[in-house]
Design a protein around this motif. Sequence first.
Motif, PDB file in Angstrom:
ATOM      1  N   GLU A 564       0.826  -1.204   0.000  1.00  0.00           N
ATOM      2  CA  GLU A 564       0.000   0.000   0.000  1.00  0.00           C
ATOM      3  C   GLU A 564       0.867   1.263   0.000  1.00  0.00           C
ATOM      4  O   GLU A 564       0.499   2.290  -0.549  1.00  0.00           O
ATOM      5  CB  GLU A 564      -0.931   0.007   1.209  1.00  0.00           C
ATOM      6  N   ALA A 565       2.005   1.180   0.661  1.00  0.00           N
ATOM      7  CA  ALA A 565       2.976   2.271   0.695  1.00  0.00           C
ATOM      8  C   ALA A 565       4.321   1.655   1.021  1.00  0.00           C
ATOM      9  O   ALA A 565       4.436   0.441   1.231  1.00  0.00           O
ATOM     10  CB  ALA A 565       2.590   3.324   1.739  1.00  0.00           C
ATOM     11  N   ASN A 566       5.356   2.475   1.062  1.00  0.00           N
ATOM     12  CA  ASN A 566       6.677   1.971   1.382  1.00  0.00           C
ATOM     13  C   ASN A 566       6.745   1.509   2.832  1.00  0.00           C
ATOM     14  O   ASN A 566       5.995   1.990   3.690  1.00  0.00           O
ATOM     15  CB  ASN A 566       7.719   3.068   1.155  1.00  0.00           C
ATOM     16  N   PHE A 567       7.664   0.577   3.099  1.00  0.00           N
ATOM     17  CA  PHE A 567       7.898   0.156   4.476  1.00  0.00           C
ATOM     18  C   PHE A 567       8.201   1.380   5.338  1.00  0.00           C
ATOM     19  O   PHE A 567       7.658   1.535   6.435  1.00  0.00           O
ATOM     20  CB  PHE A 567       9.057  -0.839   4.538  1.00  0.00           C
ATOM     21  N   VAL A 568       9.069   2.253   4.866  1.00  0.00           N
ATOM     22  CA  VAL A 568       9.296   3.554   5.492  1.00  0.00           C
ATOM     23  C   VAL A 568       8.501   4.565   4.678  1.00  0.00           C
ATOM     24  O   VAL A 568       8.922   4.990   3.605  1.00  0.00           O
ATOM     25  CB  VAL A 568      10.786   3.925   5.540  1.00  0.00           C
ATOM     26  N   THR A 569       7.331   4.922   5.166  1.00  0.00           N
ATOM     27  CA  THR A 569       6.382   5.722   4.389  1.00  0.00           C
ATOM     28  C   THR A 569       6.776   7.193   4.407  1.00  0.00           C
ATOM     29  O   THR A 569       6.882   7.792   5.485  1.00  0.00           O
ATOM     30  CB  THR A 569       4.967   5.552   4.949  1.00  0.00           C
ATOM     31  N   PRO A 570       6.957   7.828   3.236  1.00  0.00           N
ATOM     32  CA  PRO A 570       7.374   9.232   3.224  1.00  0.00           C
ATOM     33  C   PRO A 570       6.227  10.190   3.515  1.00  0.00           C
ATOM     34  O   PRO A 570       5.118  10.040   2.990  1.00  0.00           O
ATOM     35  CB  PRO A 570       7.892   9.426   1.794  1.00  0.00           C
ATOM     36  N   ILE A 571       6.510  11.161   4.383  1.00  0.00           N
ATOM     37  CA  ILE A 571       5.621  12.303   4.569  1.00  0.00           C
ATOM     38  C   ILE A 571       6.462  13.569   4.435  1.00  0.00           C
ATOM     39  O   ILE A 571       7.688  13.532   4.570  1.00  0.00           O
ATOM     40  CB  ILE A 571       4.912  12.289   5.940  1.00  0.00           C
ATOM     41  N   ALA A 572       5.818  14.678   4.141  1.00  0.00           N
ATOM     42  CA  ALA A 572       6.514  15.963   4.038  1.00  0.00           C
ATOM     43  C   ALA A 572       5.599  17.049   4.576  1.00  0.00           C
ATOM     44  O   ALA A 572       4.478  17.230   4.094  1.00  0.00           O
ATOM     45  CB  ALA A 572       6.908  16.254   2.587  1.00  0.00           C
ATOM     46  N   LEU A 573       6.074  17.769   5.592  1.00  0.00           N
ATOM     47  CA  LEU A 573       5.305  18.842   6.215  1.00  0.00           C
ATOM     48  C   LEU A 573       5.847  20.184   5.769  1.00  0.00           C
ATOM     49  O   LEU A 573       7.045  20.441   5.852  1.00  0.00           O
ATOM     50  CB  LEU A 573       5.398  18.731   7.741  1.00  0.00           C
ATOM     51  N   TRP A 574       4.948  21.043   5.265  1.00  0.00           N
ATOM     52  CA  TRP A 574       5.296  22.425   4.930  1.00  0.00           C
ATOM     53  C   TRP A 574       4.496  23.349   5.826  1.00  0.00           C
ATOM     54  O   TRP A 574       3.318  23.128   6.100  1.00  0.00           O
ATOM     55  CB  TRP A 574       4.970  22.727   3.465  1.00  0.00           C
ATOM     56  N   GLU A 575       5.158  24.425   6.285  1.00  0.00           N
ATOM     57  CA  GLU A 575       4.494  25.413   7.129  1.00  0.00           C
ATOM     58  C   GLU A 575       4.976  26.812   6.776  1.00  0.00           C
ATOM     59  O   GLU A 575       6.079  26.993   6.250  1.00  0.00           O
ATOM     60  CB  GLU A 575       4.800  25.142   8.609  1.00  0.00           C
ATOM     61  N   SER A 576       4.142  27.787   7.084  1.00  0.00           N
ATOM     62  CA  SER A 576       4.512  29.185   6.883  1.00  0.00           C
ATOM     63  C   SER A 576       3.915  30.019   8.011  1.00  0.00           C
ATOM     64  O   SER A 576       2.736  29.882   8.338  1.00  0.00           O
ATOM     65  CB  SER A 576       4.009  29.711   5.539  1.00  0.00           C
ATOM     66  N   PHE A 577       4.744  30.882   8.593  1.00  0.00           N
ATOM     67  CA  PHE A 577       4.248  31.827   9.582  1.00  0.00           C
ATOM     68  C   PHE A 577       3.496  32.979   8.923  1.00  0.00           C
ATOM     69  O   PHE A 577       2.662  33.625   9.555  1.00  0.00           O
ATOM     70  CB  PHE A 577       5.406  32.399  10.403  1.00  0.00           C
ATOM     71  N   TYR A 578       3.830  33.235   7.640  1.00  0.00           N
ATOM     72  CA  TYR A 578       3.169  34.354   6.964  1.00  0.00           C
ATOM     73  C   TYR A 578       3.118  34.032   5.468  1.00  0.00           C
ATOM     74  O   TYR A 578       3.994  34.404   4.707  1.00  0.00           O
ATOM     75  CB  TYR A 578       3.924  35.664   7.194  1.00  0.00           C
ATOM     76  N   ASP A 579       2.078  33.305   5.093  1.00  0.00           N
ATOM     77  CA  ASP A 579       1.915  32.875   3.706  1.00  0.00           C
ATOM     78  C   ASP A 579       1.192  33.963   2.914  1.00  0.00           C
ATOM     79  O   ASP A 579      -0.008  34.182   3.099  1.00  0.00           O
ATOM     80  CB  ASP A 579       1.124  31.565   3.665  1.00  0.00           C
ATOM     81  N   VAL A 580       1.908  34.639   2.026  1.00  0.00           N
ATOM     82  CA  VAL A 580       1.314  35.736   1.256  1.00  0.00           C
ATOM     83  C   VAL A 580       0.287  35.220   0.266  1.00  0.00           C
ATOM     84  O   VAL A 580      -0.541  35.980  -0.233  1.00  0.00           O
ATOM     85  CB  VAL A 580       2.408  36.543   0.527  1.00  0.00           C
ATOM     86  N   ASN A 581       0.345  33.915  -0.049  1.00  0.00           N
ATOM     87  CA  ASN A 581      -0.595  33.343  -1.015  1.00  0.00           C
ATOM     88  C   ASN A 581      -1.891  32.860  -0.373  1.00  0.00           C
ATOM     89  O   ASN A 581      -2.793  32.409  -1.075  1.00  0.00           O
ATOM     90  CB  ASN A 581       0.053  32.158  -1.737  1.00  0.00           C
ATOM     91  N   SER A 582      -1.962  32.915   0.937  1.00  0.00           N
ATOM     92  CA  SER A 582      -3.094  32.326   1.641  1.00  0.00           C
ATOM     93  C   SER A 582      -4.425  32.887   1.154  1.00  0.00           C
ATOM     94  O   SER A 582      -4.600  34.099   1.016  1.00  0.00           O
ATOM     95  CB  SER A 582      -2.966  32.566   3.144  1.00  0.00           C
ATOM     96  N   LYS A 583      -5.353  31.995   0.896  1.00  0.00           N
ATOM     97  CA  LYS A 583      -6.729  32.376   0.546  1.00  0.00           C
ATOM     98  C   LYS A 583      -7.679  32.144   1.713  1.00  0.00           C
ATOM     99  O   LYS A 583      -8.866  32.414   1.610  1.00  0.00           O
ATOM    100  CB  LYS A 583      -7.195  31.554  -0.668  1.00  0.00           C
ATOM    101  N   ASP A 584      -7.137  31.606   2.810  1.00  0.00           N
ATOM    102  CA  ASP A 584      -7.967  31.349   3.985  1.00  0.00           C
ATOM    103  C   ASP A 584      -8.144  32.624   4.795  1.00  0.00           C
ATOM    104  O   ASP A 584      -7.334  33.547   4.714  1.00  0.00           O
ATOM    105  CB  ASP A 584      -7.320  30.283   4.875  1.00  0.00           C
ATOM    106  N   SER A 585      -9.209  32.656   5.553  1.00  0.00           N
ATOM    107  CA  SER A 585      -9.464  33.817   6.398  1.00  0.00           C
ATOM    108  C   SER A 585     -10.055  33.378   7.722  1.00  0.00           C
ATOM    109  O   SER A 585     -10.536  32.253   7.863  1.00  0.00           O
ATOM    110  CB  SER A 585     -10.413  34.801   5.704  1.00  0.00           C
TER     111      SER A 585
END
Length: 973
Positions: A564-585
Amino acid sequence: MKMKNLFKITTVVVLSGTIIGLFFFNTNEEKRHYIPQENNPVYESGFKGAAKWIHERRANQETGTVDIKDIRRAHAQITALQKKKSGLDLSWKDVGPTNIGGRTRAIVVDKNNPDIMYAGGVSGGLWMSTTAGLSWEQIHYEGSEYTSDFPNLAIASMCQAANGDIYFGTGEGHYKPYPAGTGKRGLKGAGIWKSTDGETFTHLESTFDTEDAQDAFSYVNKLAADPNNANRIFAATKGGLRLTEDGGQTWSNPVENIAGGPLGGFAGDVKISSNGNIVIANIGNDAYVSHDGGAQGTYEKVSGTEDNQISAAARLEFDIAPTNPNYIYCQASKGGGSLLNIYRSTDGGLNWEIIGQGGSTAFNPLGDQGTFDNVIAVFPDNEDEIIVGGQLNVWKWQHGGNWTIKSSSYVEETSTYYVHADQHAITFHPNNPDIVYIGCDGGIYRSLDRGNTWESLNKNYNITQFYAIGHGPDGSIIGGTQDNGSLLYDPDQIITDGTAYPYYEVSGGDGGYAAISQIKPNIIFSTVYYGSLYRSEEQGEDATMFPFYDGRVTSEYTVGEQGEANFVTPIALWESFYDVNSKDSVEFVLSSNTPMNTTVQVPSETSSDLNMTWTADQFYMEGDTISIPDRYQAALAVGFNGTVFVTREPLNFKEDPAPWFPVAYNVGMVETMEWDAKGENLFVANNNGSLYRISGFENAYADSLLDADHTSFALTKTRIANFPNRYITGIAVDPSDANKVVVTLGQFGNPSNIYYSTEALTADETSSSGTFEDKQGDLPQMPLYDAIIVWDNGNRVIVGSEYGIFATNFIGAITPSWTDETNGADYTAVYDMTQQIFPNGYNHDLKQFTPVKNHGHIWAGTHGRGIFLCDKFEGPVGIEPGEELANQTDSKLNIYPNPASNILNAEFSLDSPGNVTLKVYDINGRLMKQRQFNGLLKGHHNKSINVSNLSRGTYIIHIDDGNHVETSRLVVN
């Protein structure tokens, strides 16, 4: 995860006329540290899945094997690099774990001084205790001309000679993935080392000076010393049983085949009796015994009877009773790993009886891993009392009595009944038969009462095998390990064990990729084999690790199952303290009348303990609702077999489960992933050498835009490179320029294992490697596992390899020059590297401080020596407007004019000749300017830098001469 009533046995089973009384444990507070996988014939459970994953990243893609010649070539190339001056002058600090061990197959208690003990990690080298195991320190040793002066850290066997000499053998032969007949094993060794003083170990060149020796002694599975002759040592090797009569100067094969020549084949075990007369060994699938001290031509094959057959087993482990050499015990494994039988002989191994019958689910000490973990030992003062270990529990037997469980790997680690799963070695105190030591995948455990209760002996015994690691903003560290779960170090957590870097387990089994939120450090993520993913908002404490896939994921994948996935399953976390592209409010209801030009604190859904600042530009009344952009943003990607899923709500625990969206299909089995710093592009690699770019995340905030099954899907998947039949093991993206990407490749026997592109955002695949160029240069030819592009200089690249850490100052060169930067770390596999790219302290976009305190720090996760930290490239501290730097009366740096508008002068002094780097940062920690001054003489210097093109504001001047750093504050007007 903390679970209750997970392991409660209330039955008594009768086997072969022997009553097996099962030990009862208090199940009120139990924790499942070992997560066995489903009993499925196609399911790669336990060590088998791990062995397969590791082997595929090391073995040559054409031959499917690791050639010892490729290893020796890599070692020679490393030795050559060691003669070059370090380019980056990196230094690494061991940051634990200092309270958790790792796989231990060999323990020796000094017969002359029991306070002195030796233990070996299968990929972590040799360790010594002078406190009877209460604390440990690493012993460093060298190679020889046959190992290119390169130490081998894969210790699998050990013994002490009659005169006190210590021997250890290398190469983990008992490590074969499913199916058992493939011949693929663990890390290869380089022969045997010997010490005559217990501190200095010398490589026995006779165990590696010929092709035959290199083949045979690449796996030294067991060592046994004649108790009456200090020069007689037996070694069970890949090439059969070997014997030295001269303390290791020369070796012979004493067992003859039917034609009269030496008997080859894999020898798994050898034991010698306390009087030196009886030697028994396992060669191939059979047992051979000598009653004449193991001399040439004295061995006979042990056949037993039709009902009591100890031959034709996949693995045989023996022990001989010290009080009566005629009493020999054997624990035998079937090919699938389960228990064949446990046998006893009372006539020196000629005839055998079954004392523990295989084929029962109630009594199966080996589980399904008997070719991997299998050990049996006789108590030194009683030939009728034995103890055995295997996959889950320690068992004990006495003649005339019954089999009893003496430990569990399911109870809390603080329980006196806890011994970690996968036991490999059992050793007794030389003077006190009540004291028993066990070596297992969790390190070393000791019983003071013949196995009735146990305690951990892992203080400073750092041989933990990490697959992947993550870091927090405040010094916290997380990582997934082989068979020790996912471990977390929290500098604020009080653990009174007296060690510098104590870790605690947040989830069990074989951990993999893991992460800590930089925005909200109490949120952590961990994975377990084949796609399982967990999160906690309480740092994993008190059973707070929970899965959070939604039905979209679980309807497509059965997480936790092979394929279903790799034995060591890859994840990747991205974060931003101030995302200028944000469309959320965020909507905020005012609690009082709000005049113009006042500031209110608006809580963010993403980070409730950090706030966004909003300034009113008109008068609002109480009860009015305002809508403000949510600049705190995060996204978490998980790679499966064929699909990449992403959620934009990994930090929002109000969304449980989180909403997940397929952002890419048909990407193969995902190996590794990496976001760019802005979160606009996700780079994805599979297990067949394809590298993809998934782009457009800056516009894909609505659910439909993230959903590949939706007509308005906004993302684009592009294959930008292809390395057929290669494993892309790591991806590094320049934090300042996402066009610049490095990929690392595994597998021995290839001329090139690292590639670099400066057009990764626009590239399409136009050739086998797209725009990626070979940057191997003089880097040793061996598997590479990950890379870092240093945050303040895109030309600097650091790589983790099969054997340590290497770096270049200029990756853009046609043929980069590489240097060995393993200083302070070890020459063991570095599977993962990560760096802190967020600036320290005050964030001017946020108008407040962030939790980040470790800007520029780099961590290296090793598979055998824990985690290492380098702070060479740490960034400056962000300054709040109006904040003054502390007085630096002893500073060697003086800058003028200040404020400056054109040319800035920097005065400084050097204590010795060298190079100086001058950098200018803005108060968010971004590098704005840099000048390099090389070949400066000792004494006073005055250098200048043009600052006329800098915007008005406050900046930090950072000057580094390689030995120390000076910092000062600059105002540009």
